[in-house]
Every structure is written in C-alpha cells, then in structure tokens.
Design a protein around this motif. Structure first.
Motif, mmCIF file in Angstrom:
data_model
loop_
_atom_site.group_PDB
_atom_site.id
_atom_site.type_symbol
_atom_site.label_atom_id
_atom_site.label_comp_id
_atom_site.label_asym_id
_atom_site.label_seq_id
_atom_site.Cartn_x
_atom_site.Cartn_y
_atom_site.Cartn_z
ATOM 1 N N GLY A 60 0.806 -1.214 0.000
ATOM 2 C CA GLY A 60 0.000 0.000 0.000
ATOM 3 C C GLY A 60 0.843 1.270 0.000
ATOM 4 O O GLY A 60 1.999 1.263 0.444
ATOM 5 N N ILE A 61 0.249 2.354 -0.484
ATOM 6 C CA ILE A 61 0.891 3.665 -0.485
ATOM 7 C C ILE A 61 -0.110 4.679 0.067
ATOM 8 O O ILE A 61 -1.246 4.759 -0.406
ATOM 9 C CB ILE A 61 1.313 4.100 -1.902
ATOM 10 C CG1 ILE A 61 2.266 3.076 -2.523
ATOM 11 C CG2 ILE A 61 1.971 5.479 -1.867
ATOM 12 C CD1 ILE A 61 2.647 3.391 -3.962
ATOM 13 N N LEU A 62 0.320 5.423 1.070
ATOM 14 C CA LEU A 62 -0.473 6.535 1.576
ATOM 15 C C LEU A 62 0.077 7.818 0.963
ATOM 16 O O LEU A 62 1.287 8.045 0.988
ATOM 17 C CB LEU A 62 -0.396 6.610 3.101
ATOM 18 C CG LEU A 62 -1.075 5.481 3.879
ATOM 19 C CD1 LEU A 62 -0.912 5.704 5.382
ATOM 20 C CD2 LEU A 62 -2.551 5.363 3.520
ATOM 21 N N ILE A 63 -0.811 8.633 0.421
ATOM 22 C CA ILE A 63 -0.387 9.863 -0.254
ATOM 23 C C ILE A 63 -0.984 11.044 0.510
ATOM 24 O O ILE A 63 -2.110 11.461 0.253
ATOM 25 C CB ILE A 63 -0.843 9.873 -1.724
ATOM 26 C CG1 ILE A 63 -0.389 8.582 -2.425
ATOM 27 C CG2 ILE A 63 -0.305 11.099 -2.449
ATOM 28 C CD1 ILE A 63 -0.897 8.429 -3.833
ATOM 29 N N PRO A 64 -0.235 11.580 1.484
ATOM 30 C CA PRO A 64 -0.781 12.634 2.351
ATOM 31 C C PRO A 64 -0.527 14.029 1.815
ATOM 32 O O PRO A 64 -0.114 14.923 2.546
ATOM 33 C CB PRO A 64 -0.006 12.391 3.661
ATOM 34 C CG PRO A 64 1.327 11.940 3.192
ATOM 35 C CD PRO A 64 1.103 11.151 1.914
#
Length: 322
Positions: free
Chosen positions: A75-79
């Motif tokens: 997964g990748i979180l893009i904040p």
C-alpha cells in the motif's frame, strides 16, 4: 507479523516535528515504523525496502523503477494535495492499493492562500517591516486594495480550489470563477461560482488569479508569457500549487512590465529557492518556503488520517492499548 510502514522524506528539517509524532501514533497502533531522509533521485535506502506501506514526500517521485525496490509493498499513503509524484499506472500494474489523504493539508493551503491574497493587496509585508524598523507611517495606501468587488479566478478546482472558493465568498467579490478541464460542467452545482471553459477567458476576466492545479504535461509552464498577456494590467497572481506550472521568467517580465502588480508563491521551479534568486528581493513578490500546507494542527490531523487508513487495511494490527 507487524506490518512495516516507511516514510520517505526529502526535507529532514521540515519533518523533524512530524516524524516523532507519527512514529508514536503508528507504533501504538501496532505498526513498525521507519523514516529515512533521501536526496532527490536517490534510490530507496535499504532500511525501507522491506516496507509493506510507504508514505512518500511530494518531492520524492515514486516511479516504476522506485517501486521495484519494494518487493513486499502492499500500500501507499499519499498525504499530499496532489499525487502527480506517484506513477499511478505502475502502482496499478503491481496491484498495490493506495489512498489519497488531501484534506488535512487542503485546509492549511487554503488558509495560506487567503492570507497571501490579502497580503498582496494590502502590501502587508512592507508595513510590517516599516513597524519593525521603528517607523509610524499611515499613508502607505497607494496601490493597495481589497478582495471585495474583485473578479477572482481559480485555476484548478479540486479539493483546495473548492475550499478557497468557499472562503472567498465571504469577501463578496464581484465575480468568482474557475477553470479546470478535468471537472465536468455538471459536477459543480454552485450558482455563485462561474465555470470558465478556457484558460484565456478566465485570465482576461479576472484581476486576481490563484493556481491550485496539479502538475501534468499539459499544465507545466502553463502560465507563460502568452498566458500572462491575457491578464488585465495590474493583476495579481498566486501559486500555492506546483512550481513548474509557472514560467518564473515570464512572471518577472510581467511584473516589470506592469501586467502583474504582485505575485505570491509558496512553490518554485527549483527548490529550495536560490539565495540570490530574483524573487527574494523583488518588491512586488511575496515568497514562503513551501510551507503553505504546514501547521502543527495539520500534522496531528494528518497522522490520525494515516492511522485510520492503515487500520482499515490491516484491522488485525489494532493495538489493544489505544
């Protein structure tokens, strides 16, 4: 097994308050946490390559080549406000899930945009400096103005553009409009906000223009000499979007030629901005060091959004002590 989360940053000083707080919250939720600072273009550090989830800084591009260094990535979180720094096609090819978390920063960028608009029109920075220097001068109003009664245009009508638009309504502009080719005509139901079908019409109709678009091949250097030529003389331009959307040399010419009365920027073509860059000393320019989206309250909200997203992916990781 604890899922491993890695933050990939470019600016260590910028994140010196975020990282300890983020580490505390995510580890208390049951995740292993690592943060490594990188240089632009540097391959991922060995310490982060076993991560199940990465949180990349905007300045750290996530390409297909970079993704290849993460064999366990899930997964990748893009904040960030946008995600043009992530190769979404490569992410899809790998079957990696991702979540965009734009709201925390959108609040701060929107508030900063309004602050910069007012500062430009009121010439606040020179007044502050005058007071700091011990002066008491009350006739510094030549060339100042207000948002009330202005024609204001927003380029890019995503999360931030819409929030800025909502905030601007309270200033009672004469007109408020936006241009965004990626937003369908029937997507925005707001009789108080006009939709411009093309960039030139917005530029020729508005005296205050604020940029909130993503960086794409079509938007790079979108604001160039030709675009600026459509502005009314004495207009104001703000960029809190992406530095490469604006041709900075064209802006300099527009300022010196009277097309622009003021320019405010939080983002630049090359960062950090050079110590001797012309913008730092130009009397009609306001600059901030890419911090429009940062307050400590934003960091607190952002980390909570990250924690919520991670737990939604891995509910088994929820810690019993939270």
């Amino acid at each position: 097994m604890r899922k491993r989360v890695a933050r990939l940053t470019i600016s260590p000083r910028q994140f010196q308050q975020l990282v300890p707080f983020e580490q505390k919250i995510l580890e208390s939720a049951g995740f292993a946490y690592t943060c490594v600072h990188h240089e632009k273009g540097e391959i991922p550090h060995p310490a982060v390559r076993d991560a199940h989830v990465i949180i990349p800084n905007t300045s750290y591009a996530i390409s297909a080549e970079v993704l290849a260094y993460f064999p366990n990535l899930e997964g990748i979180l893009i904040p960030n406000s946008g995600y043009d720094h992530v190769d979404m096609a490569a992410v899809a090819d790998r079957g990696i899930r991702w979540q965009h978390l734009p709201v925390p920063r959108s609040i701060d960028v929107s508030e900063s945009t309004i602050m910069m608009m007012l500062d430009l029109l009121r010439k606040s920075s020179s007044i502050y400096q005058s007071m700091e220097q011990g002066h008491w001068v009350r006739n510094q109003i030549r060339g100042t103005g207000r948002l009330h009664g202005k024609d204001i245009g927003i380029i890019g009508y995503g999360v931030i553009g819409r929030r800025v638009s909502g905030m601007l309504k309270s200033f009672e502009p004469r007109s408020l409009g936006y241009y965004d080719p990626f937003v369908a005509a029937d997507e925005v139901y707001d009789h108080a906000v006009q939709r411009y079908s093309d960039l030139k019409t917005l530029l020729s109709s508005c005296s205050v223009v604020s940029l909130h678009c993503s960086l794409t091949t079509s938007s790079q250097n979108m604001i160039d000499d030709e675009a600026l030529s459509h502005l009314q003389p004495g207009s104001y331009l703000l960029n809190t979007a992406r530095g490469k959307v604006v041709d900075e040399s064209a802006v300099q010419r527009a300022l010196n030629g009277g097309i622009l009365a003021g320019y405010a920027a939080d983002v630049f073509q090359d960062e950090p901005l050079g110590a001797n860059h012309w913008m730092r000393s130009h009397p009609q320019v306001l600059c901030t060091p890419h911090i429009a989206g940062y307050t400590f309250e934003m960091l607190e909200q952002l980390v909570e959004h990250e924690r919520t997203a991670l737990i939604s992916w891995y509910p088994e990781m929820r810690s019993s002590d939270r």
